[in-house]
Each structure stands twice: as structure tokens, then as C-alpha cells.
Design a protein around this motif. Structure first.
Motif, mmCIF file in Angstrom:
data_model
loop_
_atom_site.group_PDB
_atom_site.id
_atom_site.type_symbol
_atom_site.label_atom_id
_atom_site.label_comp_id
_atom_site.label_asym_id
_atom_site.label_seq_id
_atom_site.Cartn_x
_atom_site.Cartn_y
_atom_site.Cartn_z
ATOM 1 N N VAL B 368 0.848 -1.198 0.000
ATOM 2 C CA VAL B 368 0.000 0.000 0.000
ATOM 3 C C VAL B 368 0.884 1.249 0.000
ATOM 4 O O VAL B 368 0.673 2.182 -0.780
ATOM 5 C CB VAL B 368 -0.943 0.009 1.226
ATOM 6 N N ALA B 369 1.909 1.247 0.864
ATOM 7 C CA ALA B 369 2.794 2.404 0.938
ATOM 8 C C ALA B 369 3.478 2.631 -0.411
ATOM 9 O O ALA B 369 3.534 3.764 -0.914
ATOM 10 C CB ALA B 369 3.834 2.193 2.044
ATOM 11 N N ALA B 370 3.980 1.553 -1.008
ATOM 12 C CA ALA B 370 4.677 1.693 -2.289
ATOM 13 C C ALA B 370 3.718 2.213 -3.370
ATOM 14 O O ALA B 370 4.056 3.121 -4.138
ATOM 15 C CB ALA B 370 5.282 0.353 -2.690
ATOM 16 N N ASN B 372 1.046 3.942 -2.968
ATOM 17 C CA ASN B 372 0.636 5.327 -2.694
ATOM 18 C C ASN B 372 1.813 6.297 -2.731
ATOM 19 O O ASN B 372 1.679 7.460 -2.352
ATOM 20 C CB ASN B 372 -0.097 5.418 -1.350
ATOM 21 N N GLY B 373 2.967 5.797 -3.161
ATOM 22 C CA GLY B 373 4.077 6.700 -3.452
ATOM 23 C C GLY B 373 4.898 7.144 -2.269
ATOM 24 O O GLY B 373 5.481 8.215 -2.276
ATOM 25 N N TYR B 374 4.971 6.352 -1.218
ATOM 26 C CA TYR B 374 5.883 6.674 -0.118
ATOM 27 C C TYR B 374 6.514 5.401 0.377
ATOM 28 O O TYR B 374 6.973 4.988 1.058
ATOM 29 C CB TYR B 374 5.155 7.445 0.996
#
Lengths: 393, 374
Positions: B368-370, B372-374
Motif C-alpha cells: 500500500v505504501a509503495a 501510494n508513493g511513499y
């Protein structure tokens, strides 16, 4: 083309032609909102004009009947208007407790005379309302309220004190719960409306941990209110209060839903930096934000699913307590993560760099989310009893 | 699209739930476990299940299936999660069926898809190689060998591996490229070790030592299986999330009933606020998971661009919720919750397995983090 599609096209065209450019900028802070009322100072001519033309169409309250200043739109049409406004980035022309709370209560419980007197003024933003519910000794146990209203032939005399009255110092009228009988706890309460300029009404702002004062203490000293200002039957105000609390819960529960805000992960990455592979450089913060975003996604879909179930007649009214609980806790978590991501920069309390400590103040303000409108513990009680059917007090 | 089941889907849910609670309740799993059943599942019962069309959900109509989608497969999985029924549904009727439908040659489809619909074949999916799900690190290698391939490597946590008629093996065929291969378990160089698992469901470790595989065993294009694998794994994850939801639901029902029935200090323990609040929070978590899982299943069917994110969110959330449900379930049942005789322990064991399967909450939160770009 379906009628709804035609309505969508016409609505979009009208909004594009009439919504002032300034009113299509993202809302930066609470003070950008238009609250209306006798003493409201418009931030700009565009804000004044936007309220006026939307008010003329009844689109400040699109689903209310036209006779009461509303737009007379069906639920579906109102949803289309809402969607088109969001798509174009139009700000709401008016926000108020009159729209969210008193309006629905009057539509359901008011007399024709009360509706005609109050609703159009709410719709046009002429009168700003506040809510007189909590008292120093009646918080979670709201029904123990003691503000006394002595009933006379054609009027009542009110004495007592309210607390946590949102924006009482800026409001024109108050809708208020008062005790008209001490015989029984729940059935001795009446729902009453009166002008805050009545003799005997005074307010004192309460400074919160955020340094701001959105709430007041409100005092009533022999305030005389006409009998026709009682909504519903005398001593039957608790029913209306409960109805309104449901609305309030839905509203506060929806706090997590916001547009025009930078996603949390992006905000944090900008604040603390990224490693060589582009990941947020604080691994623990990154994991917490991801878990938050997962829960937030789930909450957004649960709001949608609850709406869909309610439209099918499969909803449970106590679900609003579940949503209020979770929305409040989620919003608190959001601001915890925001303040953590901002680090020391987020702790600046004054000055231009921090926009007068906006982040720190908003973080602190969010702590009230799980207290106002029924504490998280009360919401869980409601879920346990009304949905799960667990026994007990 | 409304986040509620439509009428047909509601009927499917009711019928499969009734079928399973009548024919294959938790007692069925317990019996298989206690008798150390060689197959680990009851083939006759599984065929009866298939007779209802439940195995044919993802098989295209042209191959004798129902041609339905992830939402319907999720409905079946949710019901299987409630009763802990150990059938090769996920391996065969979901992962293999969707892989064949997407990437299979006409000959492969004609041979295998009708058998999947009829529960005449078990196909095991071999992806994982280490204790944690890490599909990006697949090291099993297939090298060109004449017109065919030569497969070397090892796989673990292969569901239904010891009873499979065929494996679908994900193997590396170039530095970046993966290839999906249909492998016959009886081929020379294949070693199969059944691994008895904590949840009494079927799994195996596989070894491939120079296994020769014909050119016709490639599913789709060689070196280019990445996209199909991603899609199929996400379908599987969404379906497992649905299974975890069903499991959490069942555990919660058991626990709630116990809170109302068990008396201490002259009252039902469900009167105690300390327990009421925990039960209420668990209920809310389950409702959140329900909404997210349905959203993810719908996205797999209707909105592929959003599916990966929603599936990662749903699998992570379902893992966390089911975990909470079984922890609270055991704790609130007290001593009886620790006994083998009582079913709640079986749910805890199964929840642990389903969490690991195709990525736990941490794995998916990282995705999810990857994404969503972080």
C-alpha cells in the motif's frame, strides 16, 4: 438522455457559469467557511455573492422543500448537485448547525408555523444557530440536564447553564434542551428555540488546549421565551434530541472524509524525506501511515456500504454510533501521524512559518472528536446494546 | 456500483452457507484431522459441492463453467471460512482456473477447465519458496532444454500439493522473466513431502531436480508470466480476504453467544463493560473488513486499475480483523477456549495460516505504501 442526466448537464453548466472563481479554491482553514448570520463578516464579495445566488435557488439546502427555502430536489438530484460541486471544486456556499441539525429536526417535528418562520432564514444564511445540550453536570448522561424552564400560560422562564455550546458567542438563536418536569428523567425534557439577544442570555468563550475558543459557556437568567417556540410536545423533547444526536454523530463521524487535503503519506515524505529507493525514510512511521490508510479506506467504504444498505431498508440506526466512534478515532490517529511526521517543525505555535501553529492546534483540537457528540465509550455502549444485543445497564 | 450483494449474489451466499453448514461443518475438518486422513479432504463431498456449480464460478462458460467473477468466488470462500472446510477450492477453482482462463492454450483449457468445474482434478499452485510470501524473489529456475524445459528448485507452502494431479509452477526463466509451467507430479525428479500444518489443511513442500517439461506445458508466453501471476495472486488474495472475513464472522458469533450465556458473579459476562467495548470494537472491525473486501472483489471484476491497491488493503485489513477475532475469541471464552475439544482453537489455527497465505498484513501494508508513493 435520462432526466437525471439532463439535470446533471444543466447543473454543471450553471455552476460553471455562476460559481465565482474564488469560491472554487480549496478550503484552507475553518475560517474560509461561510457560517452566515446577523453578524457574519464575509471574507470576500465572492463569498457573499455565492451565498446569495445559491440561497436564491434553494441550493444551500437542496433537498428541503421549496416552501421552506430549499431547492425541492429529490435525493438523487441533490446527490448529483453535490457530486458536480465536488467535481468543479465549488465550496459549500453555507455551513451551519441550522442546516445540519435544527433543519432536519424541524422538518420532522416542527409545526408549519415554526417551519415557515425558521427554515427559510437558515437556508438563506440569515440566522446562525447554536446548540444548547451539554451542561456542567450533564455530559455523557445528557438526560440528567437541569436547566429549568418554568411553564406559564403563554411563555416559559428559563434559568440555568449550558456548556460546550459551539460558537454561542457568534450565534443568533439557540435550540436548547430544558427541564420542564422533574417527575421523570427522560420525559421531563423539552426542546425549545429562542433568540440569543433575549434579555438574560450571556456567553463566555472557553479557551481550549488548542488555544482557540470554538465553544462557550452559556448562561440563562430569567430568559422569557414564547410558548410557541417549543418544538414538539412539552416534555417530549428527548425524542428530538436523540434524533438530532444521530445526525451529529454522522457529521462528526464523517470528519475523516475530506477532499483537497494532501495524502498523509505524501505529507510525511515531504516532511521527513525519502531513502534511495523512494520510501519514506522513517520505517516505523511509514508502516503506521500505511496501516492508517488501510483503515481509512475501509472506513470510506463502510460509510458507502451503510448508505447503500440504508437505501435498501437494511440499515441499523445504531450503525451511526459505530461510524461516529470509528471516524473520531481515525481522525485522531490522522492528526497524531501528521504531528509526528512534522516533527519539531509541527510544534511551532505562532508565526507565519507555521501559519500561527495551525498543525499543532488542529492536532490538539482533534482530541475532542472522541468526546463531543457522545464519547467513544458511549458509542461503544450503544453498539454493544443496540446492535450486539448484550445485556446490562 | 452499490457496495451490497445483488439478488443473485445474495441467493448464492445463502445456498452455499446452507450447503456447507449441513454437509461440511467444522466437525468435518476435525474428523479428517483426527483420523489423519491420507487425502486430507473428502473427494465425494467435494464433488457434491461441485455439482452445485460452486467449483465452476471462475471457469468460462465455453468450458462448461459459470463464467462468474471474483465477487462470487469471494462469497464461496467466505462460506468456506465459516466452516473451515478443507477443499481444494482456492488452489484449483480460483488460482488454477483463473490462470488457465487467462493464459492457457486452447488445448490446456479444453483439457483442464471442464475438470475443474466438475471437481475431477486438483491443481496445486507453487509460488512460495521461503517462509514468507515473496513472489518477487522466485528462484526456482527453468532452463531451455531442446524444445522444452528443465526445472530445478524448491517450493513450499504448496496448498493441496500432495494430492495434486498437476502443479502450476512459477519459475524464473531469465533475469527478469517468469514463466508458469504445468508440471506432472509423477514426472522424474519431482519430490513431494506432505507437510501437516497447524490448521489441518493440505500443504506440501516440492523439490524439482532436473525435471524435464515439454514445450506444451508453458502457460501463456515464456518469460512473460509476471502480469498474469500478479493478476491471479491478487484475485487469490481478495478471495482469501473473504475467507478471513467469514472466519472472523463465525468466531464472533460463537463469542457473542458465549458472552450472553456464560454466567459469573451472578450475571452474564456480556454485562461487563470491559467485554462489551471490546466486542463492539471487534464488530466494527468486522464491518470495516466486510465493506473493504467487497470493494476489493468488485474492483477485481470491474476496475482493474484500482484492484491492486484495494486488494492489498483488503488482505491486510482482513488479516488484522481475523487475528483480533480469534485472539478475543479465545480470551473471552476463558479456559474452555484453550481446549482442543472446543472449535475456537481450530479457527485460531486457520486464521494464522490464512494470514501467511499470499502475504500477511505487513507485506500488504508495504505494498500500500509503495503504491501510494511513499
Amino acid at each position: 438522455m435520462s432526466e437525471l442526466e439532463t439535470f446533471r448537464r444543466e447543473t454543471r453548466a450553471w455552476l460553471e457559469a455562476n460559481c465565482p472563481a474564488q469560491m472554487r479554491q480549496p478550503v484552507a482553514s475553518e475560517s474560509d467557511a461561510c457560517w452566515g448570520g446577523r453578524h457574519f463578516k464575509f471574507q470576500s464579495e465572492a463569498q457573499r455573492r455565492w451565498l446569495q445566488i445559491m440561497g436564491e435557488r434553494g441550493w444551500t439546502v437542496p433537498a428541503w422543500p421549496k416552501a421552506y427555502g430549499g431547492g425541492g430536489l429529490s435525493k438523487e438530484e441533490a446527490a448529483v448537485l453535490n457530486a458536480e460541486m465536488r467535481a468543479l471544486g465549488c465550496r459549500p456556499p453555507l455551513v451551519s448547525f441550522g442546516i445540519w441539525m435544527l433543519g432536519p429536526a424541524l422538518l420532522a417535528h416542527g409545526t408549519e408555523e415554526q417551519k415557515l418562520e425558521h427554515l427559510p432564514k437558515i437556508a438563506r444564511g440569515e440566522i446562525r444557530w447554536c446548540q444548547g445540550y451539554s451542561e456542567p453536570n450533564a455530559g455523557s448522561d445528557l438526560a440528567s440536564l437541569a436547566t429549568k424552564a418554568e411553564v406559564h400560560d403563554d411563555h416559559l422562564i428559563i434559568n440555568g447553564q449550558k456548556i460546550w455550546t459551539s460558537y454561542a458567542d457568534e450565534a443568533d438563536w439557540i435550540f436548547c434542551l430544558v427541564r420542564t418536569s422533574t417527575a421523570k428523567k427522560h420525559t421531563g425534557i423539552s426542546f425549545i428555540l429562542f433568540d440569543m439577544e433575549s434579555p438574560g442570555v450571556s456567553t463566555r468563550p472557553i479557551v481550549l488546549i488548542s488555544g482557540k475558543s470554538p465553544f462557550c459557556e452559556t448562561f440563562f437568567d430569567d430568559v422569557r421565551v414564547p410558548r410557541r417556540n417549543v418544538v414538539g410536545e412539552l416534555n417530549a423533547g428527548w425524542t428530538i434530541a436523540k434524533y438530532l444526536l444521530t445526525h451529529e454523530r454522522e457529521m462528526i463521524g464523517g470528519i475523516g472524509e475530506r477532499s483537497n487535503v494532501k495524502p498523509l503519506g505524501e505529507f510525511a515524505a515531504d516532511a521527513v524525506g525519502r531513502d534511495a529507493s523512494g520510501r519514506l525514510s522513517e520505517a516505523s512511521l511509514r508502516a503506521q501511515i500505511a496501516r492508517f490508510e488501510i483503515d481509512e479506506a475501509a472506513f470510506r467504504l463502510l460509510l458507502q456500504a451503510s448508505g447503500d444498505r440504508a437505501r435498501r431498508g437494511e440499515g441499523n440506526p445504531a450503525m451511526s454510533s459505530a461510524l461516529k466512534f470509528y471516524g473520531a478515532e481515525l481522525n485522531k490517529r490522522r492528526w497524531e501521524l501528521m504531528i509526528s511526521a512534522a516533527g519539531a517543525d509541527g510544534l511551532e505555535w505562532e508565526g507565519e512559518r507555521s501559519n500561527e501553529g495551525t498543525l499543532a492546534r488542529t492536532w490538539l483540537r482533534s482530541k475532542g472528536n472522541s468526546i463531543e457528540g457522545g464519547t467513544s465509550e458511549i458509542q461503544l455502549n450503544v453498539v454493544a446494546k443496540r446492535i450486539l444485543g448484550l445485556p446490562g445497564v | 456500483m452499490a457496495l451490497v450483494l445483488n439478488e443473485e449474489q445474495g441467493m448464492l451466499r445463502d445456498s452455499v452457507k446452507a450447503f456447507l453448514s449441513e454437509r461440511a461443518p467444522v466437525a468435518h475438518l476435525r474428523k479428517l484431522r483426527d483420523s489423519r486422513d491420507a487425502l486430507g479432504f473428502d473427494r465425494q463431498l467435494w464433488r457434491q459441492f461441485a455439482d452445485q456449480g460452486y467449483s465452476a464460478i471462475l471457469v468460462p462458460e465455453a468450458q462448461g463453467g459459470l463464467g462468474l467473477g471474483a465477487v462470487e468466488a469471494g462469497i464461496i470462500a467466505e462460506a468456506l471460512g465459516r466452516t473451515l472446510t478443507p477443499w481444494p477450492f482456492l488452489s484449483t477453482a480460483v488460482l488454477a482456473a483463473r490462470t488457465l482462463a487467462r493464459a492457457g492454450s486452447p488445448a490446456q483449457q479444453t483439457e483442464l477447465l471442464p475438470k475443474i468445474a466438475a471437481a475431477d482434478v486438483v491443481i496445486a499452485y507453487a509460488v512460495d519458496e521461503a517462509s514468507k510470501h515473496r513472489p518477487a524473489a522466485i528462484a526456482a529456475k527453468a532452463a531451455r532444454d531442446g524444445s522444452g524445459w528443465r526445472l530445478d528448485g524448491a517450493k513450499t507452502f504448496v496448498l493441496d500439493g500432495h494430492v495434486a494431479d498437476r502443479f502450476i509452477v512459477a519459475a524464473r526463466t531469465s533475469d527478469l522473466g517468469l514463466t508458469l509451467l504445468l508440471v506432472d507430479p509423477r514426472a522424474a525428479g519431482v519430490q513431494i513431502e506432505r507437510t501437516l500444518m497447524v490448521d489441518a489443511h493440505n500443504a506440501a513442500r516440492l523439490r524439482f531436480d532436473g525435471v524435464r517439461i515439454g514445450a506444451d506445458a508453458v502457460l501463456g508466453k515464456a518469460d512473460a508470466a509476471g502480469a498474469v501471476l500478479d493478476e491471479v495472486l491478487d484475485l487469490g488474495r481478495a478471495v482469501i480476504a473473504a475467507q478471513l472475513l467469514g472466519l472472523a464472522d463465525a468466531v464472533f458469533e460463537l463469542t457473542l453467544a458465549y458472552l450472553k450465556e456464560r454466567r459469573q458473579f451472578d450475571r452474564a459476562i456480556g454485562e461487563f463493560q470491559a467485554l462489551q467495548h471490546r466486542a463492539a470494537e471487534l464488530y466494527i472491525d468486522i464491518e470495516l473488513t466486510r465493506a473493504l473486501v467487497l470493494g476489493a472483489l468488485q474492483a477485481v471484476d470491474e476496475n482493474p486499475a484500482k484492484a491492486a491497491l484495494l486488494v492489498a488493503q483488503a488482505k491486510a485489513h482482513a488479516c488484522t480483523t481475523a487475528d483480533r477475532a480469534v485472539q478475543e475469541g479465545v480470551q473471552m471464552h476463558g479456559g474452555i477456549g484453550m481446549t482442543d475439544e472446543f472449535d475456537i482453537g481450530l479457527y485460531m489455527k486457520r486464521a494464522r495460516t490464512l494470514q501467511e497465505l499470499l502475504g500477511d498484513a505487513g507485506f500488504h501494508a508495504d505494498r500500500v505504501a509503495a503504491m501510494n508513493g511513499y
